[in-house]
Design an enzyme around this catalytic site. Structure first.
Site, PDB file in Angstrom:
ATOM      1  N   LYS A  84      22.446  26.489  64.114  1.00 58.94           N
ATOM      2  CA  LYS A  84      22.191  26.650  62.681  1.00 58.94           C
ATOM      3  C   LYS A  84      23.465  27.117  61.980  1.00 58.94           C
ATOM      4  CE  LYS A  84      20.478  31.394  63.248  1.00 58.94           C
ATOM      5  NZ  LYS A  84      19.351  32.317  63.013  1.00 58.94           N
ATOM      6  N   ARG A 182       8.963  39.180  60.153  1.00 61.03           N
ATOM      7  CA  ARG A 182       9.722  38.276  59.295  1.00 61.03           C
ATOM      8  C   ARG A 182       8.884  37.018  59.036  1.00 61.03           C
ATOM      9  NH1 ARG A 182      15.665  36.390  61.181  1.00 61.03           N
ATOM     10  NH2 ARG A 182      14.441  35.434  62.866  1.00 61.03           N
ATOM     11  N   ARG A 267      16.932  30.959  74.079  1.00 66.80           N
ATOM     12  CA  ARG A 267      17.633  30.458  72.901  1.00 66.80           C
ATOM     13  C   ARG A 267      18.988  31.162  72.798  1.00 66.80           C
ATOM     14  NH1 ARG A 267      12.618  31.933  71.052  1.00 66.80           N
ATOM     15  NH2 ARG A 267      13.460  33.508  69.630  1.00 66.80           N
ATOM     16  N   TYR A 311      46.371  42.650  43.640  1.00 64.90           N
ATOM     17  CA  TYR A 311      45.538  43.246  42.608  1.00 64.90           C
ATOM     18  C   TYR A 311      45.312  44.732  42.859  1.00 64.90           C
ATOM     19  CZ  TYR A 311      44.287  38.480  41.202  1.00 64.90           C
ATOM     20  OH  TYR A 311      44.327  37.180  40.771  1.00 64.90           O
ATOM     21  N   CYS A 358      43.048  38.394  48.149  1.00 66.69           N
ATOM     22  CA  CYS A 358      42.708  37.632  46.949  1.00 66.69           C
ATOM     23  C   CYS A 358      41.759  36.494  47.313  1.00 66.69           C
ATOM     24  CB  CYS A 358      43.974  37.070  46.309  1.00 66.69           C
ATOM     25  SG  CYS A 358      45.283  38.285  46.037  1.00 66.69           S
ATOM     26  N   MET A 359      41.308  35.751  46.327  1.00 65.79           N
ATOM     27  CA  MET A 359      40.379  34.661  46.586  1.00 65.79           C
ATOM     28  C   MET A 359      40.990  33.594  47.485  1.00 65.79           C
ATOM     29  SD  MET A 359      38.370  32.135  43.928  1.00 65.79           S
ATOM     30  CE  MET A 359      37.387  33.457  43.209  1.00 65.79           C
ATOM     31  N   ASP A 360      42.258  33.248  47.248  1.00 66.74           N
ATOM     32  CA  ASP A 360      42.866  32.130  47.959  1.00 66.74           C
ATOM     33  C   ASP A 360      44.100  32.504  48.780  1.00 66.74           C
ATOM     34  OD1 ASP A 360      41.128  30.357  46.323  1.00 66.74           O
ATOM     35  OD2 ASP A 360      42.484  30.984  44.721  1.00 66.74           O
TER      36      ASP A 360
END
Length: 425
Positions: A84, A182, A267, A311, A358-360
Site C-alpha cells: 500500500k 479501527r 502480512r 528562513y 525549505c520547500m524545494d
C-alpha cells in the site's frame, strides 16, 4: 489622457515590451541555420539530469527481507507482501514483482486504485484490499479481481448482488475487530454477522483477519487479549459450521515476536522495506533497508561569521565553513521538523544540515577547519550528497530521521515518494 503601463507586481517597475519570445520549431521566424530541438530526444533526458535529487531502491534488499522472513514461517504458511501507499514510497509495482519473485504469495493494498494499478501492470497474484470500500466500487473489485475486507452487512450484500448479476462469486475477507477499534466486526458479534450475509449465493468468504494494535509494544497484555479474542472467534465460526477461509493476524512485529500468530498467512509490511517494527525485533532478524536518497550540490558559498542561513536565520555561520545547497526540501519528503536535526554525507564524511529546510531546497555545513587526521572537504557544485544511505563508513538512516522527527519510519519513507524519481538497482 495617455495610457499608463501597469506596474509589475514583482519589481514595481512598469512592464515594457520585450522582444524575447519562444519560437515554435516549425515557425518561419526561426533563424536560418538554427537547430530545432527534437522533442523525442529532449524527453529522454535522464530525470537525474533534470533535477539533482533522486531515490534509489535496492531490489536485492527487498528480496532478502522477504526470504529471511519466509524462512521463519512454518511449512504451508503463506506470506502477504503489503504494498500500500505505493509500496511505502518504494514503488508498488516494482516491490510487488520483486516480493512475488522472492517467495511472497499474495499482496495487500489500502485502496481500490492501488489494486487496479497492480493489475494494469500485469500482476496476477491475489490482492487483498485491507479496508471496505464504497459499494459503488464493486464492479472494479470484481472486474480486476481485488478481494475486499468486509465488515458491514450493507456492503456485503450490495457486493454480492453485483456479483450475482454478472453470474460471478464475490470473494471477501472478514475483518474482525479484536481490540484495535479501527474497523471490523466485533469478535463477539461474528456469528450474528455471518448469519446476516452467509445466505447470499453471490458471496464467498475466502479469509478472516484481524490487526494487532500493540504487537510492537514492550508490554503484551493487550496483545494477549486481542489474540485470545481472535482465536475464540475463529473457533466459534468453525463450531457453527462456518469456514473462516485463510486465517491471518500477524503484522511485521508479530511475525518475529509471536510465532503463534502465524496461522495460515502473515502480512509483511514495514519489515518488507528493511525497517524493524520495534526495538525488540532487532536481534531476531536481519533486515536491510532498500531506500537510499541522493542529491547533488547546486551552490557552494562562504558565509561570513554570524550571518544567518535560510528562513528565520535560525542558524548563524560560525565562520570557517562553507554552506552547500541541495535541491531537496519538505515537498520531497525531507520534513521541516528535521531542520538542524539530521546529517548528510559528503565524500564519506558527515555534514550537518543547517538552517530551516525549505520547500524545494536545503543547506548543509562543511567545516573547513582541520581536526587531527580528518580529511578536509572541498565541496563543489555537482558533488553527490547522500541524504539517506551509506557512503564509505558513514551511514544515515530513515530510522534516525524518524526518531529525530518524533515519528515512525513509515511516514518518512512514504514522504520521499512525492516528487523524487525512483531508480531501481
Amino acid at each position: 489622457m495617455t495610457h499608463e503601463e501597469p506596474l509589475n507586481g514583482f519589481t514595481g517597475f512598469s512592464r515594457k515590451n520585450n522582444s524575447f519570445k519562444y519560437v515554435d520549431v516549425a515557425s518561419s521566424e526561426r533563424k536560418e541555420g538554427a537547430i530545432p530541438f527534437d522533442e523525442s530526444k529532449i524527453d529522454e533526458i535522464d530525470e537525474r539530469e533534470r533535477r539533482w535529487a533522486w531515490v534509489e531502491i535496492d531490489r536485492s534488499a527487498i528480496r532478502h527481507n522477504v526470504m529471511v522472513t519466509k524462512h521463519l514461517l512454518r511449512p504451508g504458511c503463506k506470506l502477504m507482501a503489503v504494498v500500500k501507499a505505493d509500496g511505502y514510497g518504494h514503488g508498488a509495482v516494482e516491490v510487488a514483482r520483486t516480493a512475488l519473485n522472492s517467495g511472497a504469495d499474495e499482496l495487500a493494498v489500502a485502496t481500490v486504485d492501488e489494486g487496479v494499478a497492480l493489475r494494469k501492470a500485469g500482476i496476477s497474484a491475489p490482492i487483498l484490499l485491507l479496508a471496505q470500500p464504497p459499494a459503488t466500487s464493486a464492479p472494479l473489485l470484481l472486474g480486476y479481481h481485488i478481494t475486499p475486507a468486509v465488515y458491514t452487512p450493507e456492503f456485503a450484500l450490495a457486493y454480492g448482488e453485483t456479483a450475482d448479476a454478472h453470474h460471478m462469486k464475490a470473494p471477501f475477507y472478514l475483518a474482525l475487530n479484536t481490540g484495535m477499534n479501527r474497523i471490523g466486526v466485533r469478535a463477539e458479534d461474528v456469528i450474528e454477522f455471518e448469519r446476516q450475509v452467509q445466505f447470499h449465493r453471490g458471496l464467498q468468504q475466502v479469509g478472516t483477519f484481524t490487526h494487532f494494535a500493540t504487537a510492537d509494544c514492550p508490554a503484551n497484555l493487550d496483545f494477549e487479549i486481542q489474540l485470545k479474542r481472535f482465536t475464540e472467534a475463529i473457533e466459534n465460526m468453525r463450531m457453527a459450521g462456518i469456514d473462516p477461509g485463510t486465517v491471518s493476524a500477524a503484522n511485521s512485529a508479530a511475525i518475529y515476536r509471536y510465532p503463534q500468530t502465524h496461522f495460515d498467512m502473515v502480512r509483511q509490511g514495514i519489515s518488507l522495506y528493511g525497517y524493524h517494527p520495534c526495538p525488540e525485533t532487532r536481534g531476531m532478524v536481519d533486515l536491510r533497508p532498500a531506500m537510499s536518497v541522493y542529491a547533488r550540490i547546486t551552490e557552494v558559498k562562504t558565509v561570513p561569521m554570524s550571518e544567518g542561513v535560510s528562513y528565520g536565520l535560525n542558524y548563524r555561520s560560525p565562520g570557517s565553513v562553507k554552506i552547500c545547497t541541495v535541491p531537496l526540501g519538505y515537498a520531497d519528503g525531507l520534513v521541516r521538523m528535521l531542520s538542524g536535526q539530521t546529517n548528510f554525507i559528503l565524500d564519506g564524511q558527515y555534514c550537518k544540515q543547517v538552517g530551516n529546510i525549505c520547500m524545494d531546497q536545503c543547506m548543509f555545513e562543511v567545516d573547513l577547519r582541520t581536526y587531527g587526521t580528518r580529511k578536509r572537504l572541498d565541496p563543489q557544485i555537482g558533488d553527490v550528497v547522500t541524504i539517506v544511505g551509506r557512503d564509505g563508513d558513514a551511514v544515515t538512516t530513515i530510522t534516525e530521521m524518524a526518531y529525530n522527527a518524533h515519528t515512525i519510519e513509515h511516514e518518512i519513507a512514504i514522504g520521499f515518494s512525492h516528487r523524487l524519481p525512483r531508480f531501481y538497482v
